[in-house]
Scaffold this motif. Structure first.
Motif, mmCIF file in Angstrom:
data_model
loop_
_atom_site.group_PDB
_atom_site.id
_atom_site.type_symbol
_atom_site.label_atom_id
_atom_site.label_comp_id
_atom_site.label_asym_id
_atom_site.label_seq_id
_atom_site.Cartn_x
_atom_site.Cartn_y
_atom_site.Cartn_z
ATOM 1 N N GLY A 157 29.893 49.375 48.645
ATOM 2 C CA GLY A 157 30.540 49.913 49.830
ATOM 3 C C GLY A 157 31.751 49.126 50.273
ATOM 4 O O GLY A 157 32.177 49.211 51.414
ATOM 5 N N LEU A 158 32.305 48.305 49.374
ATOM 6 C CA LEU A 158 33.517 47.564 49.729
ATOM 7 C C LEU A 158 34.720 48.416 49.364
ATOM 8 O O LEU A 158 35.028 48.615 48.194
ATOM 9 N N ARG A 159 35.429 48.865 50.421
ATOM 10 C CA ARG A 159 36.486 49.837 50.186
ATOM 11 C C ARG A 159 37.659 49.263 49.403
ATOM 12 O O ARG A 159 38.259 49.921 48.580
ATOM 13 N N HIS A 160 37.960 47.989 49.699
ATOM 14 C CA HIS A 160 39.207 47.472 49.126
ATOM 15 C C HIS A 160 39.127 47.404 47.608
ATOM 16 O O HIS A 160 40.142 47.340 46.931
ATOM 17 N N LEU A 161 37.921 47.421 47.062
ATOM 18 C CA LEU A 161 37.803 47.382 45.598
ATOM 19 C C LEU A 161 38.373 48.645 44.965
ATOM 20 O O LEU A 161 38.822 48.627 43.829
ATOM 21 N N TYR A 162 38.348 49.752 45.726
ATOM 22 C CA TYR A 162 38.972 50.976 45.193
ATOM 23 C C TYR A 162 40.452 50.763 44.981
ATOM 24 O O TYR A 162 41.026 51.201 43.978
ATOM 25 N N SER A 179 33.031 40.242 39.543
ATOM 26 C CA SER A 179 31.625 40.050 39.219
ATOM 27 C C SER A 179 31.005 38.913 40.012
ATOM 28 O O SER A 179 29.851 38.990 40.394
ATOM 29 N N ALA A 180 31.760 37.892 40.281
ATOM 30 C CA ALA A 180 31.149 36.742 40.944
ATOM 31 C C ALA A 180 31.148 36.896 42.448
ATOM 32 O O ALA A 180 30.217 36.462 43.118
ATOM 33 N N THR A 181 32.179 37.498 43.008
ATOM 34 C CA THR A 181 32.291 37.514 44.472
ATOM 35 C C THR A 181 32.622 38.894 45.018
ATOM 36 O O THR A 181 33.040 39.007 46.164
ATOM 37 N N TYR A 182 32.466 39.940 44.231
ATOM 38 C CA TYR A 182 32.844 41.297 44.653
ATOM 39 C C TYR A 182 34.312 41.376 45.012
ATOM 40 O O TYR A 182 34.707 41.972 46.008
ATOM 41 N N GLY A 183 35.144 40.727 44.244
ATOM 42 C CA GLY A 183 36.593 40.877 44.449
ATOM 43 C C GLY A 183 37.166 39.888 45.419
ATOM 44 O O GLY A 183 36.491 39.401 46.316
ATOM 45 N N MET A 184 38.423 39.631 45.181
ATOM 46 C CA MET A 184 39.138 38.721 46.069
ATOM 47 C C MET A 184 39.591 39.509 47.297
ATOM 48 O O MET A 184 39.585 40.742 47.281
ATOM 49 N N PRO A 185 40.008 38.831 48.366
ATOM 50 C CA PRO A 185 40.580 39.562 49.502
ATOM 51 C C PRO A 185 41.767 40.406 49.042
ATOM 52 O O PRO A 185 42.453 40.052 48.085
ATOM 53 N N LEU A 186 42.001 41.489 49.740
ATOM 54 C CA LEU A 186 42.996 42.459 49.280
ATOM 55 C C LEU A 186 44.384 41.847 49.163
ATOM 56 O O LEU A 186 45.132 42.156 48.234
ATOM 57 N N VAL A 187 44.698 40.945 50.104
ATOM 58 C CA VAL A 187 46.028 40.335 50.092
ATOM 59 C C VAL A 187 46.236 39.602 48.784
ATOM 60 O O VAL A 187 47.259 39.734 48.108
ATOM 61 N N VAL A 188 45.227 38.817 48.408
ATOM 62 C CA VAL A 188 45.329 38.051 47.173
ATOM 63 C C VAL A 188 45.476 39.012 45.998
ATOM 64 O O VAL A 188 46.304 38.819 45.105
ATOM 65 N N GLU A 189 44.679 40.042 46.038
ATOM 66 C CA GLU A 189 44.687 41.027 44.972
ATOM 67 C C GLU A 189 46.080 41.624 44.781
ATOM 68 O O GLU A 189 46.619 41.671 43.672
ATOM 69 N N LEU A 190 46.671 42.030 45.911
ATOM 70 C CA LEU A 190 48.013 42.618 45.848
ATOM 71 C C LEU A 190 49.008 41.606 45.312
ATOM 72 O O LEU A 190 49.845 41.925 44.472
ATOM 73 N N GLY A 191 48.871 40.365 45.790
ATOM 74 C CA GLY A 191 49.777 39.315 45.335
ATOM 75 C C GLY A 191 49.692 39.129 43.839
ATOM 76 O O GLY A 191 50.709 39.064 43.133
ATOM 77 N N VAL A 192 48.455 39.089 43.328
ATOM 78 C CA VAL A 192 48.272 38.873 41.900
ATOM 79 C C VAL A 192 48.873 40.037 41.118
ATOM 80 O O VAL A 192 49.583 39.834 40.121
ATOM 81 N N ALA A 193 48.626 41.250 41.615
ATOM 82 C CA ALA A 193 49.162 42.415 40.913
ATOM 83 C C ALA A 193 50.678 42.347 40.843
ATOM 84 O O ALA A 193 51.278 42.572 39.781
#
Lengths: 704, 221
Positions: free
Chosen positions: B56-61, B171-185
């Motif tokens: 149910g973690l939306r940001h993973l979508y 897998s380990a933490t159900y994804g990083m915070p969205l900000v980090v995710e966007l930054g990495v992308a």
């Protein structure tokens, strides 16, 4: 705040019309701002070099006059003024403070900067050359910019009242002077010298930073930044071992900048390659700013009260003084010689400071203040006469395009006024009355001679030995400058072409004249000078000299008591003038005219100017006596069929700095060796580099 | 029950990601490498979506969509264009031969399982068993960079390493915070552009994309 010095400010014409008269600290800050603005604005005049020189250096001269007056007032009144600038990092504002000590250094700096700025106007015109000739033409924009930044940096160091601002100013000063040294950057020697300078400056800066770290941590706690102001450091009581650590770190850090043996190696490299006006400032005041750092930290912030610290300073000073002057004697490059002589003079200043620390730690405040006054006096004197000598050397080089003294000679005929000013500088630095060098060294000898026996046998040994070594240094320095003046100005021209040699411009002669006058004035009126700086020993060691010194009025200087020692420069001066006048009259009046005849040539017919007694031959006896301290390699090789009747003799003399080869080369070699070993890791193959990280990752994962 | 099913699917996807990582090591043709890389991105994207759905973690979508867009379409396309423009040889040149690389790869996977065993015992996340696969993917990516000679294959190795990191994060933490995710992308995208520029530079300087040529750049003795 009301103070006596207002009298000088009221001379400013717009006083009394509701205009707020700036306080000394504000005036010095204004002067710093003028320097910074000039540095920023100088590039705008890039295409008009002549007006750039006129404007930039006139602005510096004006700014330095403002700073000099303000500093003078601050010392005269002894008032302490502080200011907090809301710039810097958040919660770490810049603190400024002007007390008698910093006022003194501001004055010394500003006065020499004033002379040198005037001098530069004339000197730098030689760089931009005449519009017709392209030879030697060169843009001086960067020189003007960094000159202003350099002076601003020095003034800011002296004003700083917290470690943060101090280090920023210190680095500004170091960086600006690096660019000044490397100004003629097409010259390989200049790049090398500047690199060594930068390297040692950074080692010194790290030591100073560590020292401030120790003091700040112990005075305000290691968790916060409260201890970074000097007032916090001043108020705290640092335990013994840490105090020694902070003291030695800062001492060696400042010593690297002041050119104390064995950290002096940059100095004889950097001074000859820098433009002469810069060498004059570096030698005349930058070394003094380093001494200011020592005085500030050891007397004011740390309240040094252990004779062993003073002892170390004393011994380092003695070594610098003796080694400096011995190396100076061996030099043939005029500016290099002056650079080594600066090492000697810094050594003498350190001897004064060391003695002051020793006396202070035994609570002999009168003697401590006497030695401190001697040190401060010598700081002023050295700024004046070394500035004068460098300016003179620059004038000589400007005219002859020559740095090597072996190719000069007889310049007194070509440049009579420069010769007179240079002679004043030589007499002052040789500590001959009635000039200023004598007064400060005499005061130092008084401090040595009046020192009682100490409870520690080591000191009882060092102090008389120190007095003897200082006396030796004074004698050697007189010999050194007899050599300089004799070889450069007397005799006959040794060089190739002398048609171009003529007197320098008005600005340069004017600046040298001012400096020469300052040397004479400081020599003739020591009582006024000691009265002026009275607040400094009171502030730093809690004693004063001026009362006893001026007991017999301005004519007689009596440092401790009249029955022990007294000196009257005006009387000596009058005596010298009388003797000179009498000698002149006696030699001139009976015989009218001088008879000119050929020189007796000992039967050898072809005498050339190159056969004159020269710099190397003058230094030969001392090279024989003190050769073991230096690294001298001397070879004479005859060439020709029969060695008994050689056609030609090749004489080769190589004098190297033993410390360079003994201390620095092994370190440099070792670091290159290690670097080469590490260089093997570099294959240029990305796969191998990735393998390094991969192997590290695996290892860490296994063992973590 | 739902979670159990999701865990099953994640397990399968992890296995597929590991398989593609090995496939990257084996593949000799450069276009083939691109395809496999795109498949790996697809599996990664699905696994992020599955984890997002089951927890149910939306940001993973959003992460999942980003992965799909970047790693399945954008990056392979950029690389394809690059390879086409630079007319790179279609064969991959390797430093170590492929069977040996495979053996080292297997050893690395076992090592990763061994290393993450304490985590698997302590963690309560449903994706905990996939951590070992993520770590193995990282190491295989690094191994690929070490054993390949061509600059383009190195980049693919690097991107696959990044995939492993992303998988570890989900897998380990159900994804990083969205900000980090966007930054990495964004970083990955920029990196791809920089690689492109560098390829052209390397090409013009050395007349080849073989990084062996860069050995000349070391300090002379």
């Amino acid at each position: 705040m009301g103070f006596r010095g207002t009298a000088i400010w009221s001379a400013v014409p717009f006083q009394g019309r509701g205009v707020v008269i700036p306080s000394p600290l504000e005036s010095v800050s204004l002067s710093v701002v003028i320097f910074l603005v000039t540095a920023a604005a100088a590039p705008l005049l890039k295409s008009r070099q002549a007006s750039l020189i006129n404007i930039a250096f006139s602005a510096s001269a004006i700014a330095s006059v403002i700073a000099a007056f303000a500093g003078f007032n601050a010392v005269a009144t002894g008032a302490v003024e502080t200011m907090v600038l809301p710039v810097g990092l958040p919660d770490l504002p810049f603190y400024l403070r002007l007390d008698a000590t910093s006022g003194f250094f501001v004055t010394v700096t500003a006065v020499l900067v004033f002379f040198v700025s005037i001098y530069s106007i004339g000197y730098l015109k030689g760089f931009i050359g005449h519009p017709a000739g392209l030879a030697g033409q060169r843009k001086v924009t960067s020189l003007a910019v960094f000159y202003c930044l350099f002076v601003a940096g020095m003034l800011m160091v002296v004003l700083a009242d917290d470690a943060y601002f101090f280090m920023i100013s210190w680095e500004l000063m170091a960086a600006a002077s690096y660019f000044l040294v490397v100004f003629e950057d097409e010259n390989k020697e200049a790049r090398r010298a500047a690199f060594i300078y930068l390297l040692i400056a950074h080692v010194g800066a790290i030591l100073i930073l560590l020292s401030f770290g120790v003091m700040a941590g112990l005075s305000g706690g290691f968790e916060n930044f409260n201890g970074y102001t000097f007032s916090a450091m001043r108020a705290s009581h640092i335990p013994g071992v840490w105090k020694a650590a902070a003291f030695f770190l800062s001492f060696f850090g400042f010593a690297a900048k002041a050119g104390v043996v064995p950290l002096h190696v940059w100095l004889p490299e950097a001074h000859p390659v820098a433009p002469t006006n810069v060498s004059a400032l570096m030698s005349g005041v930058m070394l003094k700013v380093a001494v200011y750092g020592m005085v500030r930290v050891s007397f004011d912030l740390l309240h040094v009260s252990d004779w062993r610290m003073g002892g170390v300073v004393l011994v380092m000073g003695l070594v610098s003084a003796v080694m400096g002057i011995l190396y100076a004697l061996m030099q043939v490059d005029l500016k290099r010689l002056l650079a080594y002589s600066s090492i000697e003079n810094v050594g003498i200043i350190l001897v004064c400071l060391g003695l002051a620390m020793i006396f202070k730690s035994f609570d002999m405040t009168a003697l401590a203040s006497l030695s401190l006054v001697a040190g401060l006096y010598h700081i002023t004197n050295h700024a004046m006469f070394k500035g004068l000598l460098f300016m003179g050397a620059g004038a000589v080089m400007h005219s002859t395009h020559e740095r090597n003294m072996e190719r000069m000679g007889g310049l007194i005929h070509r440049m009579p006024q420069t010769a007179v000013f240079f002679l004043v500088g030589c007499l002052s630095i040789s500590a001959l009355p009635p000039f200023n060098g004598f007064v400060s060294e005499w005061l130092l000898f008084q401090a040595f001679l009046l020192s009682p026996s100490f409870p520690t046998p080591l000191l009882n040994l060092i102090i008389p030995l120190g007095a003897a070594l200082v006396a030796l240094t004074a004698a050697l320095s007189a010999r050194c400058f007899v050599k300089v003046f004799g070889v450069v100005f007397l005799g006959r021209w040794r060089g190739q072409h002398d048609t171009t040699v003529n007197e320098t411009g008005l600005e340069m002669r004017g600046a040298m004249g001012f400096a020469a006058f300052a040397c004479l004035a400081l020599g003739l009126l020591p009582v006024f000078f000691i009265g002026w700086i009275d607040a400094i020993p009171r502030e730093l060691v809690g004693g004063r000299v001026s009362e006893t010194a001026s007991e017999f009025g301005w004519l007689w200087l009596t440092p401790v008591a009249a029955e022990r020692a007294s000196y009257s420069a005006p009387v000596v001066f009058a005596g010298i003038l009388a003797v000179v006048a009498a000698a002149y009259l006696l030699t001139r009046i009976p015989r009218a005219g001088v008879r000119r005849a050929p020189v007796w040539d000992c039967g050898f017919e072809k005498i050339t100017p190159r056969m004159q007694y020269n710099s190397t031959s003058f230094a030969m006896p001392l090279r024989r006596i003190f050769g073991f301290l230096l690294s001298v390699r001397e070879t004479v090789r005859p060439s020709g069929a029969d060695p008994a009747f050689p056609k030609r003799l090749t004489y080769r003399l190589k004098i190297r700095d033993r410390i360079w080869h003994g201390c620095y080369m092994p370190v440099a070699d070792a670091s290159f060796w290690i670097a080469r070993r590490f260089g093997r890791l570099q294959h240029g193959r990305i796969q191998i580099y990735l393998l390094y990280s991969f192997a590290t990752l695996i290892l860490l994962l296994v063992f973590a | 029950m739902e979670n159990g099913f999701a865990a099953q699917i994640t397990g399968v996807l992890a296995a597929l990601i590991l398989l593609t990582a090995f496939a990257l090591l084996v593949q000799r043709r450069i276009y083939g490498l691109l395809h496999i890389f795109a498949w790996q991105g697809l599996f990664l994207s699905i696994s992020a979506a599955v984890v997002g759905y089951s927890t149910g973690l939306r940001h993973l979508y959003i992460s999942s969509a980003l992965t799909l867009a970047l790693k399945v379409f954008a990056l392979p396309y950029i690389l394809y264009v690059l390879i086409h423009r630079l007319k790179i040889q279609k064969e991959v040149e390797e430093v170590v031969n492929i069977p040996t690389t495979m053996l080292i790869g297997i050893a690395l996977v076992i090592f990763s399982y061994h290393l993450t065993s304490p985590v698997r015992e302590l963690s309560t996340l449903m994706t905990r068993s996939t951590l070992a696969v993520a770590l193995a993917t990282v190491m295989l990516g690094l191994l690929m960079m070490i054993t390949r000679r061509n600059a383009v294959t190195q980049i693919i190795g690097f991107l696959s390493l990044e995939n492993g990191l992303f998988f570890a994060a989900t897998s380990a933490t159900y994804g990083m915070p969205l900000v980090v995710e966007l930054g990495v992308a964004l970083d990955i995208l920029i990196a791809a552009f920089i690689f492109g520029i560098f390829f052209f530079q390397i090409r013009t300087t050395f007349d080849s994309l073989d990084i062996k040529e860069m050995e000349k750049l070391k300090e002379e003795d």
